[in-house]
Design an enzyme around this catalytic site. Structure first.
Site, PDB file in Angstrom:
ATOM      1  N   TYR A 116       0.822  -1.209   0.000  1.00 20.30           N
ATOM      2  CA  TYR A 116       0.000   0.000   0.000  1.00 20.30           C
ATOM      3  C   TYR A 116       0.862   1.267   0.000  1.00 20.30           C
ATOM      4  O   TYR A 116       0.668   2.172  -0.823  1.00 20.30           O
ATOM      5  CB  TYR A 116      -0.938  -0.016   1.207  1.00 20.30           C
ATOM      6  N   GLN A 117       1.821   1.343   0.923  1.00 20.48           N
ATOM      7  CA  GLN A 117       2.603   2.587   1.088  1.00 20.48           C
ATOM      8  C   GLN A 117       3.408   2.913  -0.175  1.00 20.48           C
ATOM      9  O   GLN A 117       3.485   4.066  -0.596  1.00 20.48           O
ATOM     10  CB  GLN A 117       3.587   2.469   2.267  1.00 20.48           C
ATOM     11  N   GLU A 157      -2.654  15.353   9.274  1.00 21.01           N
ATOM     12  CA  GLU A 157      -3.267  14.186   9.929  1.00 21.01           C
ATOM     13  C   GLU A 157      -4.127  14.705  11.067  1.00 21.01           C
ATOM     14  O   GLU A 157      -3.656  15.505  11.883  1.00 21.01           O
ATOM     15  CB  GLU A 157      -2.153  13.252  10.439  1.00 21.01           C
ATOM     16  N   ASP A 191      -7.757  19.143  10.593  1.00 21.70           N
ATOM     17  CA  ASP A 191      -8.710  18.669   9.597  1.00 21.70           C
ATOM     18  C   ASP A 191      -8.215  19.021   8.189  1.00 21.70           C
ATOM     19  O   ASP A 191      -7.897  20.182   7.888  1.00 21.70           O
ATOM     20  CB  ASP A 191     -10.063  19.335   9.872  1.00 21.70           C
ATOM     21  N   ALA A 192      -8.200  18.009   7.324  1.00 18.16           N
ATOM     22  CA  ALA A 192      -7.624  18.211   5.993  1.00 18.16           C
ATOM     23  C   ALA A 192      -8.467  19.141   5.125  1.00 18.16           C
ATOM     24  O   ALA A 192      -7.933  19.868   4.278  1.00 18.16           O
ATOM     25  CB  ALA A 192      -7.459  16.857   5.308  1.00 18.16           C
ATOM     26  N   ASP A 251      -4.254   9.448   1.956  1.00 16.08           N
ATOM     27  CA  ASP A 251      -4.061   8.166   2.630  1.00 16.08           C
ATOM     28  C   ASP A 251      -5.098   8.074   3.745  1.00 16.08           C
ATOM     29  O   ASP A 251      -4.787   8.215   4.914  1.00 16.08           O
ATOM     30  CB  ASP A 251      -2.628   8.147   3.184  1.00 16.08           C
ATOM     31  N   TYR A 262      -6.314  -6.468   3.426  1.00 19.48           N
ATOM     32  CA  TYR A 262      -7.465  -5.621   3.115  1.00 19.48           C
ATOM     33  C   TYR A 262      -8.580  -6.494   2.528  1.00 19.48           C
ATOM     34  O   TYR A 262      -8.300  -7.527   1.923  1.00 19.48           O
ATOM     35  CB  TYR A 262      -7.074  -4.512   2.120  1.00 19.48           C
TER      36      TYR A 262
END
Lengths: 387, 387
Positions: free
Chosen positions: B127-128, B172, B203-204, B222, B291
């Site tokens: 994933y990363q 984050e 908060d993004a 992400d 997942y």
């Protein structure tokens, strides 16, 4: 993945048909007793692998129960996948294995042999199409094909797309698997209706020993996991009988487990195939949600003779007359997927690369592939810590 | 996959550190009571999602228990994946979510947010590496990158391989995730040590609204699954703020769920991105065993401006000085894997193709791709039954 293989079974087939309600006058298995103790769920459709309405692959395939008997398997320790059960459709026992069919909530009907999921209606397309077309699209005009195992008929359904094929032998050890799939997986067992199919119910090792030398253009080994009845199918003597039965330049495709879980097993199989078949040897993989780690691998090997380049289909399915429409629409395989299946993540490339052997033609193709280049190394410690 | 996103939490963080033994004087959760009733396993390391020593993603993420509360999730009904637990290393609650870390038998340490596996040490590489290098290797020389979520630091670790990058912002929402990962996932949180990293805890959506217009070459989202705190991160207003913050020709990579399970969600995301970013829009995928369905998808989008061809890396990782050795060896991504990630199985191609849009440059590349050809149809019924 069907059980073909050894012949050690002896008990007569005992079968129970219909939902678990039929079993209400039998003693409950320990798992259900446990469930009953804690909550009002003892009326769930009953099977040793079904707890609280969920199927989970068992810890032990051989009937030994324990307090965690409904989790885990020696092939994938430490993890388990569960499917919600709507109805148990069939449970029975052949001389070779236990056969269970249930209707799941979201994956359609599910075939389970000795507690291990073999296929589900939702994702069988990936396995059946890949195990068939990876080998058959890698040679120009396959005529004679043998399937080892494959009693569900799914591989036969896929072979039927190849008009060049004249004879299809299938050697499945377990008649019960064939019969059960005809009842509960008609979209797979339709494969048996092709007039080119010759069914042989018996042991594949014996069958191959007696097959004419150099008979087959392609052999597809659609076996269950190599513990229990299919153990022989990953050992050298079996591959020697395969090599004998293949034409020069003939191809083998064998289910070959997960690159995430079974690198050593895959390395062994690649080495044995390299020794016995003496042609190109490759590992390919596909996404199958209901197999452990969500992937399944394929061993692609050629017998010495005319060179075979597996990496790019020389016999593309999209150009075969009628191939796309025969039997059922194609759902997974296409020529791009074929090429991508041989692309390995870096960890798998590292662990398997030395075991993969290419033909000269392969090598010229793979020259285009970007390989890691030696660069100036910036060690980890050279990255300063944040202030 | 980290939780970045909305700001609806309010409870103070409550934390418990160490193994489940520390919790022995607290009331047992219902699952453990159930286990205790039936077998001598009540001393197992205790957590609502751990039964008989196994972690399973729960039916309900919001604390509502039921007799099957330890199975299933609204994002993947009817199936569950379980991991054997060796030790519970941390459990706590932030204002945003519940944070759990356990040591598994075969996947290393596992990070769980609100009952959902976010990463394991064994397979986080897939994933990363993919979520980072798919976008950053698709543009010539990325300089300014924003990560939304990603509090574990894994994406930062991967961005550090790109020497061209000058600034890395990360937004984050959950400080607890950052702190816990520094303790239990040092191989990921090492990413925070790069001096180019600027951490913004918040908060993004707010962060992006206040970011200078056209600041970023690449934005990597992400996020956790779009239920609960990350819901906003799949909706149109969020993508509008992304579009505003990207340079012309800048790229977005967003985690985009499973092609096997979430086609409608993916279609919606592709459509929204096409409308808001106005450049090429693609779906790519990778194998990640832990997942749901064993895969994770990525949405790759470009903002209108200089054309971006995602399908083949213009900035190949193998040619970047020091990239292969920075931080930790690469385990999954390579340039061939990059190309293969955009190859879709036939069912996914059928369902997503009309939502994928290419640049002119893309189109010339994809001309080489074999497409199904119209052929004479041989209907199913034309295959005679076997005698």
């Amino acid at each position: 993945m069907e059980g073909g293989g050894a012949k050690d079974g002896s008990a007569a087939a005992a079968q129970t048909r219909g939902s678990g309600d039929d079993a209400s006058n039998k003693p409950l298995p320990p798992c259900c007793v446990k469930a009953k103790t804690a909550a009002a769920e003892s009326e769930a459709k009953c099977h040793a692998t079904v707890v609280s309405g969920w199927f989970t692959e068992p810890r032990s395939r051989f009937g030994k129960t324990s307090k965690v008997q409904y989790f885990n398997n020696p092939m994938w320790p430490g993890e388990a996948h569960s499917l919600k059960v709507e109805n148990i459709l069939f449970q029975g026992k052949s001389p070779y294995q236990e056969v269970l069919v249930f209707e799941s909530s979201t994956y359609g009907n599910v075939l389970v042999l000795d507690g291990i999921v073999q296929l589900t209606e939702k994702d069988e397309c990936a396995y059946q199409e890949m195990v068939t077309h990876l080998p058959l699209c890698s040679i120009p005009s396959p005529k004679s094909v043998l399937v080892v195992g494959g009693g569900d008929g799914g591989v036969l359904r896929e072979i039927a797309r190849h008009a060049s094929v004249e004879t299809i032998d299938i050697c499945e050890i377990d008649q019960l698997v064939i019969d059960v799939c005809k009842d509960f997986f008609p979209q797979l067992s339709i494969g048996f209706k092709d007039p080119r199919v010759q069914l042989h119910v018996g042991d594949a090792v014996d069958f191959l020993r007696n097959a004419p030398e150099g008979k087959y253009d392609a052999i597809i080994v659609d076996s269950s996991d190599p513990i229990g009845p299919a153990q022989e199918l990953v050992e050298k003597p079996f591959f020697q009988t395969i090599a004998r039965a293949l034409k020069p330049g003939g191809v083998l495709c064998n289910q070959a487990e997960s690159m995430w879980l079974h690198t050593h097993l895959i390395q062994d199989m690649l080495s044995i195939c390299h020794e016995t078949l003496k042609g190109a040897v490759h590992y390919a993989w596909a996404s199958v949600p209901t197999y452990p780690s969500g992937v399944i691998g394929f061993l692609l090997c050629a017998k010495e003779g005319p060179a075979v380049n597996f990496l790019s289909p020389v016999n593309p399915i999209e150009k075969l007359e009628g191939a796309m429409e025969a039997g059922r629409e194609m759902r997974f395989y296409n020529s791009e997927v074929h090429r991508a299946a041989f692309v390995l993540p870096t960890f798998a490339r590292r662990e398997l690369e030395s075991h993969i052997t290419c033909t000269e033609k392969d090598k010229s193709e793979t020259k285009q592939v970007a390989k890691p280049m030696k660069m100036k190394i910036v060690p980890n410690s050279a990255i300063p810590a944040a202030s």
